[in-house]
Motif scaffolding. Structure first.
Motif, PDB file in Angstrom:
ATOM      1  N   LEU A  26      -0.777  -2.192   1.453  1.00  0.00           N
ATOM      2  CA  LEU A  26       0.101  -2.732   2.500  1.00  0.00           C
ATOM      3  C   LEU A  26       0.147  -1.794   3.701  1.00  0.00           C
ATOM      4  CD1 LEU A  26       2.488  -4.621   3.464  1.00  0.00           C
ATOM      5  CD2 LEU A  26       3.997  -3.047   2.258  1.00  0.00           C
TER       6      LEU A  26
ATOM      7  N   LEU B 165      -1.180  -2.534   7.474  1.00  0.00           N
ATOM      8  CA  LEU B 165      -0.230  -2.608   8.589  1.00  0.00           C
ATOM      9  C   LEU B 165      -0.545  -1.604   9.694  1.00  0.00           C
ATOM     10  CD1 LEU B 165       3.259  -3.242   6.937  1.00  0.00           C
ATOM     11  CD2 LEU B 165       1.871  -4.807   8.295  1.00  0.00           C
TER      12      LEU B 165
ATOM     13  N   PHE C 292       4.457  -8.021   5.101  1.00  0.00           N
ATOM     14  CA  PHE C 292       3.657  -8.888   5.977  1.00  0.00           C
ATOM     15  C   PHE C 292       4.561  -9.801   6.807  1.00  0.00           C
ATOM     16  CE2 PHE C 292       0.280  -8.498   2.497  1.00  0.00           C
ATOM     17  CZ  PHE C 292      -0.311  -7.433   3.144  1.00  0.00           C
TER      18      PHE C 292
ATOM     19  N   LEU D 251      -2.057 -11.150   9.878  1.00  0.00           N
ATOM     20  CA  LEU D 251      -0.810 -11.199   9.115  1.00  0.00           C
ATOM     21  C   LEU D 251      -0.506 -12.632   8.681  1.00  0.00           C
ATOM     22  CD1 LEU D 251       1.480  -8.712  11.060  1.00  0.00           C
ATOM     23  CD2 LEU D 251       0.563  -8.478   8.764  1.00  0.00           C
TER      24      LEU D 251
ATOM     25  N   LEU E  36      -2.726 -13.575   5.878  1.00  0.00           N
ATOM     26  CA  LEU E  36      -2.288 -13.003   4.608  1.00  0.00           C
ATOM     27  C   LEU E  36      -1.063 -13.747   4.072  1.00  0.00           C
ATOM     28  CD1 LEU E  36      -2.748  -9.243   5.459  1.00  0.00           C
ATOM     29  CD2 LEU E  36      -3.907 -10.467   3.629  1.00  0.00           C
TER      30      LEU E  36
END
Lengths: 528, 519
Positions: B89, B93, B350, B476, B479
């Motif tokens: 993660l 990010l 997310f 994002l 996902l």
């Protein structure tokens, strides 16, 4: 007739570092007397630096040779054991870097006798006068700092205390700027210091009355068999405690610290905040562990209260400060409290005891070096009238001088004990020692030690607030239009900051070598 | 000894040093180098993730080096399933945040030429970002509790400077509040860490060796409290949440994403790994009060979010509600609830990340975070409005989007949890379901006020998303939708770790019993 005077045996080799410093101090006085004025400084500087470096080399030599004596030397007056040598090494390094700062122009008054603001003063300044006596005075003070924690009887300790303090009283009053403040600081320090010396001496007399000796070994033996509730002993214990706690600036004897730290010339403040603290903590340990170790049931509860009070008072009062040097003074008070946590961590087992001693030695090393570095930065941020002491003047320093402000912020984070700085491991070491001591079976304070650590943690959190406040000022505030100028640093100041920063970063990442050193020094504990 | 994790941490640190040392005036190069480094880290992370064996030992890619033998401290790293997905993660990010913050430090001017944010040091911002990335990876990878603590505290500093130097008008207040809250919790944890070491008497901080080391129930409770308070502040749980809205609202949008998306997950991650496994009896004893706190967070965060007028504060409060779900899932102690909680940590990163960034893009166009300053944006910038809506829907856990799966798992897992054999957890699950309705209110009302209705005068000049901004939001959203339909890869990685956790906590786990019966 048996009246032949037996000459005392003095182990000159063992005492050489101290003797070298005192010898150089005496030579310094002779230089003042006989050398022409224009030559004095150029003689003093190398003499002072070389003697300090030489003394340091002698300390190293003794450690490397493994020639650490196992009994007190000089007829039982001085104990040159592992902790002593470690403390000597630290003090010599600190005083060396402080002398590098003292060297800079502009810290000391041109003529101390001239009334502030008078024509005499202007004349002296115009003539470029300076007090080169500063150098021998510093050497005497350093000599005292070496003797103070290494002495093995109360009278020698008193001599060490006075030899350390008297030159410092004088040095405090020699600031070039804001002279009245400086002289006030000197006066206050002298009066209060004289009181505390009297307390110490009175305590010595009481203890002598009880034990019949001033030697630490003798007192320890007397305590092992004698009554521990003798009023004369308890009185002596508390008076001695007052004298020693005053020197490290523990509450409620902390009042002198902010005034003196603020008024004294900054290099001298740095010397006091580092060297004096190291020496005084060493002496405190020796008195309470070696001489009075058998009555820890009496002094540890009191020390608990003093430690807690010191941390809280230091941390809370620091918040309200508006002067950077006063703030660092209160920070130093809070750190004295953290050190007292370590002093209280005593065990029945030697191995454990040496661990907490090692924690204290390590803490002293990392804290004092960061302190010297921080004060060196303070000397560089200047107003037209001298150093920019007021915190508001530091606003936006991060934009004017990002590197300097960054370094100072790093020292502040080290004081706050943020991980990946040396200060974190120092704090960790004493906290761990205290918790281990509290969990030891039969510890008289037991869970109270955990309580003290919690108080320490809360004090750290409060303390973090004012360290962070300075960072906020430097980095998050807009710079004032007429902000302070950044002095072009001399080579000496650069060296001071570089050394402190290197240690603070290096030990913060890889503390093991320094810990090894402290462990080795503490392994044999104090000579009893 | 596997070199992967140390390499993962070393690459961003080296990158940060390189960026910091770039000559003056090379801002653009600094950004490019930072982006490149973060992409390298992402690729390396994916390489690690692919090699991770879901049926293998709990900790994989282990590497243990002596660090401070005197204290018994080792530089010990290794990942289990949950740590792996959280590292992934972070690695996903960070490049997104870098792209999103591309102009954050350049100084921006609104359409009428007034200065919104002044120019600040670009190099510092991006090197702080990389340092933070190294520490985020480190904190999840640490298997030595002391090392975990070091990262836990040290990672506050780069975030503190990112908020304090690059944030909004109240930035220094917010940064100090953030730092002091976290530091205080951290220091309490430090006491517990030392006490754990002393009481366990094993001369080590390695997590696997300390599991089950503390047996005395009273000691467990005290140590649990030390760890839990630190994690509750970090997570944050009501009533120690007040720093988050300030910090998240004042931080630049990119930093806010990392703060809420990753840093706060350290709290819930720590609860799941350290509070539960090291002090199982205490965790069970404290379950009910903590679940109550979690439910209060869920409802309180949602209600307060409805009342917010500032978009970033609103999103921060929705996160407090979501963290309540995660904590409830962790402490309901069933396979489903804990897997759901772990999955929620990722999905929330997310979803909230997308929402913060979309809101950030909107705010950057007007210079105001106030909802009332917008209206009818949809007609002017349909793309931005579309992304904003999807991110918002992910925030309210719409079925088909990833956060729905995790929220549903947490609620079902809590409702059916047999760990305590009483109906109390079922009640908690039912009460928390109210938040689903509240979530619809706070998200849809915000979308309605900003995106729909008559177009406000001030938004008419808005430009729609540029390519950079689309590149930021598209992955994002992909996902969010992808894991909404197909969460299996994540759950496959998470599930064995949760099973192991429940074994260490000694809770009856029907999931294992069923599996045993089936074989």
């Amino acid at each position: 007739m048996n009246d032949a005077v037996v000459a005392p045996t003095i182990e000159y080799g063992t005492l050489a570092p101290m003797l070298l410093v005192f010898g150089a101090a005496v030579v310094g006085v002779l230089v003042e007397a006989f050398a022409p004025r224009y030559l004095r400084k150029s003689i003093h500087v190398p003499l002072t630096l070389l003697s300090l470096a030489g003394a340091f080399a002698l300390v190293i030599l003794q450690v490397v040779k493994g020639a650490v004596p196992t009994a007190p030397v000089a007829m039982g007056a001085v104990a040159v054991d592992g902790p002593s040598l470690f403390i000597w090494g630290v003090i010599l390094v600190l005083s060396f870097v402080c002398v590098l700062m003292i060297n800079d122009e502009g810290h000391f008054v041109a003529s101390a006798a001239a009334v502030p603001g008078s024509a005499d003063e202007e004349e002296a300044e115009a003539a470029g006068g300076s007090h080169t006596e500063v150098y021998p005075l510093v050497l005497f003070a350093v000599g005292g700092m070496l003797l103070f924690p290494a002495s093995h009887d109360l009278l020698t300790m008193f001599v060490g205390l006075e030899v350390m303090s008297l030159p410092l009283y004088l040095l405090c009053g020699l600031a070039r700027r804001r002279r009245l403040l400086s002289q006030e600081a000197s006066m206050k320090y002298f009066l209060l210091g004289a009181f505390s010396s009297a307390f110490f001496l009175y305590g010595t007399a009481m203890i002598y009355g009880y034990a019949g000796t001033v030697s630490f070994t003798g007192i320890n033996k007397a305590l092992a068999t004698g009554s521990l509730l003798d009023p004369i002993l308890l009185l002596g214990l508390s008076l001695l405690g007052v004298g020693l706690l005053f020197k490290i600036g523990a509450a409620p004897f902390q009042a002198w610290k902010p005034d003196v730290y603020q008024g004294a010339p900054t290099p001298i403040t740095a010397l006091m905040a580092s060297g004096t603290l190291v020496a005084a903590v060493g002496a405190l340990l020796r008195v309470f562990w070696v001489a009075l170790g058998n009555m820890d049931w009496d002094w540890r509860p009191v020390m608990w209260a003093v430690a807690a009070l010191t941390m809280v008072v230091g941390a809370i009062l620091a918040i309200t400060q508006t002067d950077i040097k006063r703030m660092l003074a209160y920070s130093s008070i809070a750190h004295a409290g953290f050190l007292l946590i370590g002093v209280m961590a005593t065990f029945d087992k030697t191995a454990q005891n040496s661990k907490s001693l090692s924690a204290i030695l390590f803490y002293l090393l990392v804290y004092s070096l960061a302190t010297v570095g921080a004060f060196a930065v303070v000397t560089m941020v200047r107003d037209p009238g001298g150093e920019a002491g007021h915190l508001s003047r530091w606003a936006g320093l991060g934009k004017r001088a990002p590197i300097l402000a960054g370094i100072f912020a790093f020292f502040l984070l080290a004081f706050a004990g943020i991980p990946l700085t040396s200060g974190f491991f120092g704090k960790y070491a004493v906290f761990a020692a205290a918790l281990a001591s509290g969990s030891e079976a039969g510890d008289s304070l037991g869970g109270w030690m955990t309580g003290l650590v919690v108080v320490g943690v809360i004090a750290s959190a409060i303390a973090a607030f004012f360290y962070v406040r300075v960072i906020v000022l430097m980095f998050f505030s807009e710079p004032a239009a007429d902000g302070p100028s950044i002095a072009v640093p001399s080579t000496g100041t650069v060296a001071v900051i570089a050394i402190s920063l290197l240690v603070t970063v290096g030990v913060g990442l890889f503390p093991q070598p320094m810990l090894d050193l402290a462990n080795q020094a503490a392994s044999g504990l104090f000579i009893r | 000894m596997s070199p992967w994790l140390p390499i993962l941490m070393a690459v961003p640190v080296l990158g940060a040093i390189v960026v910091a040392l770039l000559p003056k005036g090379s801002d653009k190069l600094a950004k490019q180098v930072t982006l490149l480094v973060s992409l390298v880290v992402l690729v390396l992370t994916l390489v690690v993730a692919v090699q991770f064996k879901t049926g293998g030992p709990r900790f994989q890619f282990q590497a243990v080096y002596d660090w401070i033998p005197s204290f018994g401290v080792k530089f010990g790293v290794g990942v289990d399933g949950i740590a792996l997905v959280l590292i992934a993660l972070s690695a996903v990010l960070v490049p997104i945040v870098i792209l999103a913050s591309w102009h954050d430090a350049d100084g921006t001017q609104s359409a009428d030429g007034t200065l919104i944010t002044p120019k600040r040091s670009v190099k510092t911002y991006f090197s702080l970002l990389l340092v933070l990335e190294a520490m985020m990876i480190g904190v999840f990878a640490a298997t030595d509790i002391f090392l975990f603590y070091v990262f836990f505290e040290a990672m506050l500093i780069p975030m503190y400077f990112m908020i304090g130097s690059y944030g909004g008008a109240q930035r220094s207040y917010a940064a100090v509040k953030f730092l002091l809250y976290s530091l205080f919790g951290g220091l309490l944890m430090l006491v517990a860490v030392i006490a754990l070491y002393v009481v366990a008497g094993k001369n080590t901080f390695m997590f696997p060796e300390l599991v089950g080391a503390i047996q005395d129930p009273a000691t467990q409770k005290w140590l649990f409290a030390g760890f839990f308070i630190a994690f509750a502040i970090k997570a944050p749980l009501w009533p120690v949440h007040t720093w988050l809205p300030d910090a998240a609202a004042q931080a630049p949008a990119g930093a806010a994403v990392l703060l809420v998306g990753v840093l706060d997950k350290v709290g819930t991650f720590g609860m799941l790994r350290f509070c539960l496994e090291l002090f199982p009896d205490a965790a069970k004893a404290f379950t009910m009060p903590i679940v109550v706190l979690a439910v209060i967070s869920i409802i309180y965060g949602a209600i307060v979010a409805i009342g917010q007028t500032d978009m970033k504060r609103l999103i921060a409060y929705t996160s407090i509600s979501h963290f309540g779900f995660i904590v409830m899932g962790v402490f309901a102690m069933s396979q489903v609830s804990q897997s759901g909680a772990a999955l929620y940590m990722v999905n929330h990163g997310f979803a909230t990340g997308a929402l913060f960034l979309a809101a950030g893009f909107l705010i950057a166009r007007r210079g105001s975070p106030h909802i009332a300053d917008y209206g009818g944006v949809q007609k002017v910038t349909p793309l931005l409005a579309g992304f904003f809506l999807i991110a918002g829907l992910a925030g309210l856990s719409l079925p088909g989007l990833s956060s729905f799966v995790s929220e549903f798992m947490v609620m079902i897992g809590t409702y059916t949890s047999t760990a305590f054999g009483s109906g109390a957890l079922a009640v908690a699950a039912i009460v928390s379901a109210l938040a689903v309705i509240l979530a619809a209110v706070y998200i849809l009302w915000m979308v309605q006020r900003t995106m729909n209705g008559p177009t406000a005068e001030s938004v008419k000049a808005f430009k729609d998303l540029n390519v950079r901004e689309i590149v930021v939001l598209a992955p994002l959203v992909a996902l969010i939708i992808g894991f909404g339909f197909f969460p299996k890869p994540l759950l496959d990685v998470i599930n064995p770790t949760v099973t192991q956790t429940l074994v260490n906590v000694k809770v009856d786990n029907p999931a294992i019993a069923e599996k045993g019966a089936g074989q």
